[in-house]
Design an enzyme around this catalytic site. Sequence first.
Site, PDB file in Angstrom:
ATOM      1  N   ASP A   1       0.746  -1.310   0.098  1.00 57.01           N
ATOM      2  CA  ASP A   1       0.143   0.016  -0.005  1.00 57.01           C
ATOM      3  C   ASP A   1       0.674   1.331  -0.058  1.00 57.01           C
ATOM      4  OD1 ASP A   1       0.494  -0.888   2.667  1.00 57.01           O
ATOM      5  OD2 ASP A   1      -0.393   0.877   3.176  1.00 57.01           O
TER       6      ASP A   1
ATOM      7  N   GLU B   1      -0.056  -1.073   5.518  1.00 59.10           N
ATOM      8  CA  GLU B   1       1.015  -0.371   6.569  1.00 59.10           C
ATOM      9  C   GLU B   1       0.820   1.088   6.877  1.00 59.10           C
ATOM     10  OE1 GLU B   1       4.912   0.835   8.149  1.00 59.10           O
ATOM     11  OE2 GLU B   1       3.819   1.507   6.532  1.00 59.10           O
TER      12      GLU B   1
HETATM   13 ZN   LIG Z   1       6.629   2.267   4.114  1.00 55.74          ZN
END
Ligand SMILES: [Zn+2]
Length: 422
Positions: free
Chosen positions: A92, A187
């Site tokens: 992501d 994340e």
């Molecule tokens: Zn990162």
Amino acid sequence: MARAPFASPLAEELAGDVLERFLRYVRIDTQAAAREISRPSTEKQLELSRLLVEELRELGLADAELNEGSAVFVGLPGTNGAPVVGLIAHVDTTPDVTGAGVSPLVHEDWDGAPIELPGDSRQVLDPDRLPELAARVGHDIVTSDGTTLLGADDKAGIAEIMAAVAYLVRHPEVPRAPVRVAFTVDEEVGRGAEDFDLEAFGADVAYTLDGSGLGELEVETFSAKSLRVTIHGLSVHPGTAKGKLVNAVKLAAELVESLPADRLSPETTEGREGYVHPHRISGNAEEAIVDFIVRDHDDVLLEEHAELVRALAMQVNEREPRAHVEIEVRDSYRNMRPYIEENPRVVEAALEAIRRVGIEPKLAITRGGTDGAVLSAHGLPTPNLFTGGQEYHSVREWASVQDMAAAAATIVELVGVWSEPA
Ligand SMILES: [Zn+2]
């Protein structure tokens, strides 16, 4: 002017594959969304995850899978029974800057002149203001066109792990510890390690490829909390509001205004200094929300910072008792240092791998979080290796191909170091 050399012959060999993969992965929009309940926070992240599963299977790694926790897992057997080494990166990108329609540009053998990004003339990478860039004359520099982020955070890490794995598959004779790879989602919204099945992953030690500058190994992160202050006012038609209206917008502004002006903020601190950071404000006269993140390397100070926000919010409420103020605190992640210190070989092996690529290693602290901070706290020591990307979370994000190749070479060396007796 000579083109910058590669850090090692291995780095040079890996460079083409790293770049090709990187350019392919950054074109896929994988932007995460904050405060989404769904998992992953955006479905489009899985487009890259599925591509990675396909590419791993094409390499002959038939057990590559997208698992229940939305992570791609794959394993590579070792040449001996050494500890199992985990390699982790996230698919992501940050919710803060768009990652749709990324059009990467490679400025080959960069001549040192300011790099104007063609999609937005206001966006210039000026080496006078970017010392890391100034030190990379002769490198091949990858940027976006200035209208999106690049996505080196963390597609550089993904491309480097993939290129290293492909190399190890092509060279079965090269000594390596058993390897486990994970590509996680979300994340950037602090949920990378959520539902991470440590048992199924089966690594003894791990590394995130999610750092930045060449040769850096991050072993220390902030401890982090998030805090949401919800102010309930009393909305009344402004024409008849006299003596009745309690304006939540004004109370939210009062809270933000009461924060220390010259300390304890991201813009006034560095190194190990912590902060409270109001990063989002939303609402109307009836109800306003101020979202904070609170960070410190020291857990006691972290509590104090959270307490400060709570006290200031309560003072707002005391001055306007007709309002109702609620505070919600969530733990995000903990400083990974104490967990990593329990297993010194985790750091020593990485430093040795970096040296074998011909780079002087640097131990660094990060003023952010990584998946590794959460995994370390759950028993899998996971420091963070450099990727070669810079100026993260900005349309001026850039990455050096030479540095990315060095990171990929570091991975191959690292699993080699782990295959050797301690
Ligand atoms: Zn990162």
